[in-house]
Enzyme design. Structure first.
Site, PDB file in Angstrom:
ATOM      1  N   ASN A 228    -138.750  91.371 -39.125  1.00 35.09           N
ATOM      2  CA  ASN A 228    -139.607  92.416 -38.703  1.00 35.09           C
ATOM      3  C   ASN A 228    -140.222  92.686 -37.738  1.00 35.09           C
ATOM      4  O   ASN A 228    -139.883  92.511 -36.519  1.00 35.09           O
ATOM      5  CB  ASN A 228    -140.685  92.107 -40.454  1.00 35.09           C
ATOM      6  CG  ASN A 228    -141.394  91.236 -40.107  1.00 35.09           C
ATOM      7  OD1 ASN A 228    -142.281  91.097 -38.501  1.00 35.09           O
ATOM      8  ND2 ASN A 228    -141.637  89.790 -40.353  1.00 35.09           N
ATOM      9  N   ASP A 298    -140.662  87.135 -47.290  1.00 34.00           N
ATOM     10  CA  ASP A 298    -140.628  86.976 -48.333  1.00 34.00           C
ATOM     11  C   ASP A 298    -139.162  85.898 -48.769  1.00 34.00           C
ATOM     12  O   ASP A 298    -139.543  85.382 -49.330  1.00 34.00           O
ATOM     13  CB  ASP A 298    -141.165  88.067 -49.224  1.00 34.00           C
ATOM     14  CG  ASP A 298    -142.222  88.175 -48.675  1.00 34.00           C
ATOM     15  OD1 ASP A 298    -143.257  88.005 -48.748  1.00 34.00           O
ATOM     16  OD2 ASP A 298    -142.493  89.605 -48.743  1.00 34.00           O
ATOM     17  N   LYS A 308    -119.798  83.303 -37.928  1.00 34.78           N
ATOM     18  CA  LYS A 308    -120.011  84.595 -37.271  1.00 34.78           C
ATOM     19  C   LYS A 308    -119.346  85.278 -39.180  1.00 34.78           C
ATOM     20  O   LYS A 308    -117.657  84.582 -39.122  1.00 34.78           O
ATOM     21  CB  LYS A 308    -119.181  85.648 -36.125  1.00 34.78           C
ATOM     22  CG  LYS A 308    -119.878  86.945 -36.469  1.00 34.78           C
ATOM     23  CD  LYS A 308    -119.269  87.223 -34.953  1.00 34.78           C
ATOM     24  CE  LYS A 308    -119.775  88.433 -35.000  1.00 34.78           C
ATOM     25  NZ  LYS A 308    -118.828  89.709 -33.755  1.00 34.78           N
ATOM     26  N   ASP A 325    -145.131  80.180 -49.772  1.00 36.81           N
ATOM     27  CA  ASP A 325    -145.850  80.952 -49.023  1.00 36.81           C
ATOM     28  C   ASP A 325    -147.194  80.085 -48.243  1.00 36.81           C
ATOM     29  O   ASP A 325    -147.195  78.895 -48.734  1.00 36.81           O
ATOM     30  CB  ASP A 325    -146.787  81.076 -50.546  1.00 36.81           C
ATOM     31  CG  ASP A 325    -147.643  82.434 -49.738  1.00 36.81           C
ATOM     32  OD1 ASP A 325    -148.727  82.041 -49.136  1.00 36.81           O
ATOM     33  OD2 ASP A 325    -148.246  83.520 -50.365  1.00 36.81           O
ATOM     34  N   LYS A 360    -154.522  82.690 -54.254  1.00 39.09           N
ATOM     35  CA  LYS A 360    -154.389  82.475 -53.211  1.00 39.09           C
ATOM     36  C   LYS A 360    -154.935  81.224 -52.790  1.00 39.09           C
ATOM     37  O   LYS A 360    -154.793  80.425 -52.008  1.00 39.09           O
ATOM     38  CB  LYS A 360    -153.877  82.728 -51.350  1.00 39.09           C
ATOM     39  CG  LYS A 360    -152.317  83.619 -52.096  1.00 39.09           C
ATOM     40  CD  LYS A 360    -151.673  83.903 -50.312  1.00 39.09           C
ATOM     41  CE  LYS A 360    -150.254  85.198 -50.741  1.00 39.09           C
ATOM     42  NZ  LYS A 360    -149.942  85.087 -49.500  1.00 39.09           N
TER      43      LYS A 360
END
Ligand code: C5P
Length: 418
Positions: A228, A298, A308, A325, A360
């Protein structure tokens, strides 16, 4: 401009690309740098000291044991004069010497003698660049903090085609300029943080803080991954400010492009599973506070291909499985540290953030609206709303470093009530 008035010591080693050195001097001086040139023994075969003297306006340095030169600006003075040392072109031989810490000529001696950051722009035959020895040497010097610009791919002087061409002089000057801009930002940040130490030192003294930062990379096969846009800037800012407030800091970082803050323990990881292992290990060691700032993936790929993946099919499906998590696992320990999580949301920020706080079992959560332009992921600014079970504090948009200090101050207040 970041090269304005910066003293650049330009080392030129003996490859054909050395003929571009006068042009590189011009590009660097054009950006405001003061340039002094050091020639390796073999580079003088490709470029004359006189032309480099003419463009730099300074005597060219060539010999380590030259009484005349030592009487002018000796090698230690030269090493101290440099704000930055750039070697372009850097030959395979030069890279090998740097990797082994050799000091058998003026340039390599200067590399050891200078506290300045070192940058290289390699140039060599493609086979020499690909050679295992060159790549291993490069890895060694990279790990010691030497930054490498290029090389580029293309047709080479020897007729081969491949990686090994020196970058264009304009690109090298530009990259150096940009690299110095990000470094000076960091130096100023560390200094600013150190200055705040006087007024608020001790706020986190005696506390061991574990911070996660940056993205994670989830491998698909040996060459591809899912990740990300997290830059790591928020987590690194927290580490800088926590150090300034007297804490002992362990920074567990995914792959980012920013240098580690001086004074903390940095554990570099790639995947979420690696980060989980590193954090669970770090928090066992008398951890008082855990700050989960990383943008952890996630999901990860269920079966990472050993080789590959070929594009034999028109479609392909990847099966993903949920990652652990990390934050929830730390909060679920029998004797957990104070936990501060982050929630990046695009809507209903308070509802989702409070949901995470409860689910959490966290002490605090800092939420930001990542749909707002100019803040959050990969930006230098951020804005946060900080929630505890019974409080809500808005920290308006500002530079992440300033924001980190405000957040840690609020956190320290809550830790003391904990
Ligand atoms: O559930 P969500 O991913 O939105 O929660 C965000 C918070 O949880 C962040 O503090 C992030 O660092 C942390 N987190 C984590 N491990 C994960 C996912 C998120 O520590 N696998």
């Amino acid at each position: 401009m970041s090269l304005q008035n910066v003293n650049v010591l330009l080392g030129v080693t003996g490859g054909i690309a050395a003929y571009k050195a006068p042009d590189l001097v011009r590009k660097l001086t054009g950006l405001g740098a003061n340039v002094r040139v050091v020639l390796s023994p073999s580079s003088a075969a490709f470029v004359t000291p006189l032309s480099l003297q003419a463009v730099s306006g300074n005597i060219v340095h060539q010999h380590l044991l030259d009484p005349e030169a030592e009487a002018g600006m000796g090698h230690i003075e030269l090493a101290r004069w440099a704000d930055v040392l750039l070697i372009a072109p850097a030959t395979a031989h030069c890279i090998a010497k740097l990797a082994h810490g050799m000091a058998d000529d003026l340039l390599t001696t200067l590399v050891l003698a200078t506290p300045a950051p070192v940058f290289i722009a390699p140039a060599m035959n493609q086979q020499m660049w690909a050679a295992q020895a060159t790549q291993a040497n490069l890895k060694t010097i990279n790990e010691r903090g030497v930054t490498c610009f290029g090389p580029a791919s293309g047709e080479q002087a020897c007729g081969d085609i491949g990686y090994g061409r020196m970058l264009e002089t304009v690109e090298i000057a530009q990259l150096l300029d940009e690299a110095l801009a990000s470094r000076s930002l960091l130096v100023t940040e560390t200094q600013d943080a150190a200055e705040t130490q006087d007024s608020e030192s001790g706020l986190l003294a005696g506390k061991h803080i574990v911070i996660t930062a940056g993205p994670t990379r989830e491998a698909i096969d040996p060459v591809r991954y899912i990740s990300n846009h997290s830059s790591g800037k928020m987590g690194y800012s927290l580490a800088i400010q926590a150090l300034a407030l007297g804490a002992q800091v362990t920074l567990v970082s995914g792959p980012v492009d920013i240098p580690a803050p001086i004074g903390c323990t940095v554990i570099q990881v790639q995947s979420a599973v690696d980060m989980h292992t590193a954090v669970m290990h770090a928090v066992q060691h008398s951890c008082d506070i855990f700050i989960a700032c990383a943008a952890v993936a996630d999901y990860r790929v269920a079966d990472i291909a050993n080789q590959k993946i070929k594009k034999d099919n028109d479609e392909m499906t990847l099966t993903l499985v949920k990652n652990p998590d990390i934050l929830a696992d730390v909060a679920a320990l029998s004797n957990p540290p104070f936990t501060l999580g982050f929630a990046a949301e695009t809507h209903d920020v308070e509802r989702y953030a409070r949901g995470k706080l409860t689910r959490k079992k966290l002490n605090m959560i800092a939420a930001n609206d990542v749909s707002q332009p100019g803040i959050g992921f990969n930006q230098s600014d951020n804005a946060l709303t900080v929630f505890t079970a019974d409080t809500q504090i808005v920290l308006p948009q500002q530079d992440k470093l300033a924001l980190a200090k405000q957040l840690l101050t609020i956190m320290a207040h809550n830790v003391s009530k904990h």
